[in-house]
Enzyme design. Structure first.
Site, PDB file in Angstrom:
ATOM      1  N   TYR A 142       0.700  -1.238   0.008  1.00 26.81           N
ATOM      2  CA  TYR A 142       0.013  -0.031  -0.018  1.00 26.81           C
ATOM      3  C   TYR A 142       0.768   1.149  -0.012  1.00 26.81           C
ATOM      4  O   TYR A 142       1.958   1.227   0.876  1.00 26.81           O
ATOM      5  CB  TYR A 142      -0.889   0.086   1.167  1.00 26.81           C
ATOM      6  N   ASP A 234       9.156   2.016   0.931  1.00 29.59           N
ATOM      7  CA  ASP A 234       8.216   2.888   1.661  1.00 29.59           C
ATOM      8  C   ASP A 234       7.997   2.903   3.052  1.00 29.59           C
ATOM      9  O   ASP A 234       7.263   1.627   3.409  1.00 29.59           O
ATOM     10  CB  ASP A 234       6.793   2.714   0.770  1.00 29.59           C
ATOM     11  N   LYS A 263       3.410   9.471   8.844  1.00 22.77           N
ATOM     12  CA  LYS A 263       3.124   8.972  10.017  1.00 22.77           C
ATOM     13  C   LYS A 263       4.068   9.378  11.090  1.00 22.77           C
ATOM     14  O   LYS A 263       3.916  10.608  11.434  1.00 22.77           O
ATOM     15  CB  LYS A 263       3.063   7.386  10.070  1.00 22.77           C
TER      16      LYS A 263
HETATM   17  C1  LIG Z   1      -0.177   5.064   5.410  1.00 22.57           C
HETATM   18  C2  LIG Z   1       0.596   4.599   4.399  1.00 22.57           C
HETATM   19  C3  LIG Z   1       0.723   5.622   3.267  1.00 22.57           C
HETATM   20  C4  LIG Z   1      -0.279   6.633   3.050  1.00 22.57           C
HETATM   21  O1  LIG Z   1      -0.106   7.668   3.846  1.00 22.57           O
HETATM   22  P1  LIG Z   1      -1.134   8.706   4.099  1.00 22.57           P
HETATM   23  O2  LIG Z   1      -0.488   9.968   5.020  1.00 22.57           O
HETATM   24  O3  LIG Z   1      -2.429   8.140   4.547  1.00 22.57           O
HETATM   25  O4  LIG Z   1      -1.423   9.228   2.865  1.00 22.57           O
HETATM   26  C5  LIG Z   1       1.539   5.086   2.099  1.00 22.57           C
HETATM   27  N1  LIG Z   1       2.180   3.880   2.301  1.00 22.57           N
HETATM   28  C6  LIG Z   1       2.368   3.203   3.497  1.00 22.57           C
HETATM   29  C7  LIG Z   1       3.363   2.024   3.546  1.00 22.57           C
HETATM   30  C8  LIG Z   1       1.549   3.570   4.200  1.00 22.57           C
HETATM   31  O5  LIG Z   1       1.462   2.729   5.529  1.00 22.57           O
END
Ligand SMILES: *Cc1c(COP(=O)(O)O)cnc(C)c1O
Length: 445
Positions: A142, A234, A263
C-alpha cells in the site's frame, strides 16, 4: 456499554460526509464509535466508553495520546507563533538534519503533507531521474491513494483497482508477489531497461503484517543495481517504528536509494517526506527539474512535533518500552493461538502486531516463532504462514470484520477495523494494558 451518542453522530455524519467518514477504513460495522478524547494508551468515545487503543491513528502515535511534555510544549509554541508563513523556518532544517543523521540512506529530504504525497512524489522523482516510466510494486503493498500504485492483477492483465483511474496508468505499473524472488527476476529479465523503480514496503504493513523472507531485499537491491533502477522503500508505516531511529532499512541492513516517510515523522500531524541520496533528491525543484511543491510542506507545527517526538525517543527508553510490550503481546498471543485457534498466525515485529486468521494448522508447534512470524524456514508454520498479499487476503477476513472486531471492542480493546491493517503498541501502554488485552483475546478468539 451504550453507544447512543456515537450512533446519533454517525447518523448526522452520513448526511454530509460520504459514508459518514473522511477515510474509508474508519467506517466500522455497523457504525463506528466517535472519539471524544484520548488519554495515554486509551481513547474515550462519545458515550464515555474507554478502550485500550492499538490503532494509534493507524500508525503515527508513538506516544499514544499523551506525548511527553517537551512535545506538547514544542507544539504549543509553534502553533501560537504563526502558525505557518510560506517562508522557510529553522525547525525544518533541524528536523531534516535529525533524519539524515539517523537514517542510513538519507542525505537529503523533502517534507510534504501525507504519505500519499510522498509516494506520488517519489514515483515522479524516480521517473524523472531515470527517464523511464515503469514502476514495480508488490501485490498487497500500500502506498496511499495514488494513481500509479492503485492497481491489481499481474502480467498482461494489470488494471486499476478502483474506478476513476484511466487504464493507461496501470500500463506503467508491474505488480509482483512480495517475497517471490523468481517473479521479480523474471520481471527484470523482461522489462529491465524500462523499470524506473521498485517501490516496496520493507514489511507489508497494510496487508496483515508480512515479514520478508531471507534474502528477498538483497535480491531487490541487486536487481535494481544491475539494471539501473532505483530501490524505493516506502517506510511510511515502518519509519521510526521498526528498527528504532534507523527505521526498517537499518534493521534489515539494506540501503534503498530513496525512502518515503509519513506517520511518526510528523509527531501526530499531517506529514510525508521523501529522503535519499543527495544526487537523487536534488532532482526536485528548485535545485532540479522534477516539479514538487506544497503550500503546507514543512509546516512548522508538524516539524516541531516530529522533531520533539524523535529527539525524545533518542534520549529515552521509548523503543525498549514499546518493543518489549510488543514482544510480550505477541508471545501471549502465540500461546493463546496454539491453545484455542491453532490455524491462526501471530504476526509482527518490534511494536507492531496482528493475529492473521489463516486457515490451516501446522502439525506441530515445536520450535515455531514465539513472538510473531519471522519467516524462519525451520518453523513448522513456514509453509502455512502468509508470504504475500494474496495469502493474507485468503484469511478469514469476514470473521475478523463482522464478529471478532466487535467482540474485542465490547471488551474495551480498540483494534484496527479489518484483517489487513497493522496494530501498534505505544509508549503510553503499560504491562497491565497488555495483560488485559490478552484476556480479551482469550475470550474473543
Ligand atoms: C499510511 C501509508 C501510506 C499513505 O499515507 P497517508 O498519510 O495516509 O497518505 C503510504 N504508504 C504506507 C506504507 C502507509 O502505511
Amino acid at each position: 456499554m451504550t453507544s447512543d451518542e456515537s450512533r446519533r453522530l454517525y447518523d448526522r455524519a452520513l448526511s454530509v460526509l460520504p459514508g459518514g467518514v473522511n477515510s474509508s477504513v474508519r467506517a466500522t460495522m455497523p457504525y463506528p464509535f466517535f472519539v471524544q478524547s484520548g488519554d495515554g494508551g486509551h481513547v474515550v468515545d462519545a458515550d464515555g466508553n474507554r478502550y485500550v487503543d492499538y490503532v494509534n491513528g493507524y500508525g503515527p502515535l508513538l506516544y499514544g495520546h499523551s506525548p511527553p511534555e517537551a512535545v506538547q510544549a514544542a507544539i504549543q509554541r509553534h502553533a501560537s507563533q504563526g502558525p505557518m508563513y510560506g517562508a522557510p523556518t529553522e525547525i525544518e532544517v533541524e528536523h531534516a538534519e535529525f533524519v539524515a543523521r539517523h537514517v542510513p540512506s538519507v542525505e537529503m529530504i523533502r517534507f510534504v503533507n501525507s504519505g500519499t504525497e510522498a509516494t506520488v512524489s517519489a514515483v515522479r522523482l524516480a521517473r524523472g531521474y531515470t527517464g523511464r516510466d515503469k514502476i514495480v510494486v508488490m501485490q498487497g503493498g500500500y502506498h496511499g491513494a495514488q494513481e500509479s500504485t492503485l492497481v491489481e492483477g499481474e502480467g498482461d492483465h494489470v488494471r486499476p483497482s478502483t474506478r476513476g483511474i484511466p487504464q493507461s496508468f496501470a500500463e506503467h505499473t508491474i505488480p509482483v508477489p512480495f517475497n517471490d524472488a523468481d517473479a521479480i527476476i523474471e520481471t527484470f529479465q523482461e522489462h529491465g531497461d524500462e523499470i524506473a523503480a521498485v517501490l516496496t514496503e520493507p514489511i507489508l504493513g497494510n496487508k496483515g503484517i508480512v515479514m520478508p523472507v531471507d534474502g528477498y531485499h538483497e535480491t531487490l537491491r541487486d536487481l535494481c543495481d544491475d539494471h539501473g533502477a532505483l530501490l524505493i522503500f516506502d517506510e511510511v508505516i515502518t519509519g521510526f517504528r521498526v528498527g528504532g531511529l534507523q527505521c526498517a532499512q537499518g534493521k534489515f541492513g539494506v540501503t534503498p536509494d530513496v525512502t518515503t516517510f509519513g506517520k511518526i515523522v510528523g509527531g501526530g500531524f499531517p506529514v510525508g517526506a521523501i529522503g535519499g541520496k543527495a544526487e537523487i533528491i536534488e532532482q526536485f525543484t528548485p535545485s532540479g527539474d522534477v516539479f514538487q511543491s506544497g503550500t503546507f510542506s514543512g509546516h512548522p507545527v508538524t516539524m516541531a512535533a516530529g522533531h520533539a517526538y524523535l529527539t525524545y525517543a533518542a534520549e529515552n527508553d521509548v523503543y525498549e518500552h514499546v518493543n518489549a510490550l510488543g514482544r510480550r503481546l505477541r508471545e501471549g498471543l502465540t500461546e493463546i493461538v496454539a491453545d484455542q485457534a491453532p490455524a491462526y498466525t501471530v504476526a509482527g515485529t518490534d511494536s507492531m502486531f496482528k493475529v492473521l486468521f489463516t486457515r490451516d494448522a501446522p502439525e506441530s508447534f515445536e520450535g515455531h516463532c514465539e513472538a510473531g512470524c519471522e519467516q524462519r524456514e525451520e518453523c513448522p508454520r513456514y509453509d502455512l504462514c502468509p508470504k504475500n498479499g494474496a495469502d493474507v487476503a485468503a484469511c478469514d477476513t469476514e470473521r475478523w470484520e463482522r464478529v471478532f472486531w466487535q467482540e474485542m471492542k465490547d471488551r474495551g480493546v480498540f483494534l484496527t477495523a479489518n484483517q489487513f491493517e497493522s496494530q501498534f503498541v505505544s509508549y503510553a501502554h503499560t504491562k497491565e494494558d497488555v495483560e488485559e488485552t490478552l484476556d480479551a483475546y482469550r475470550e474473543a478468539l
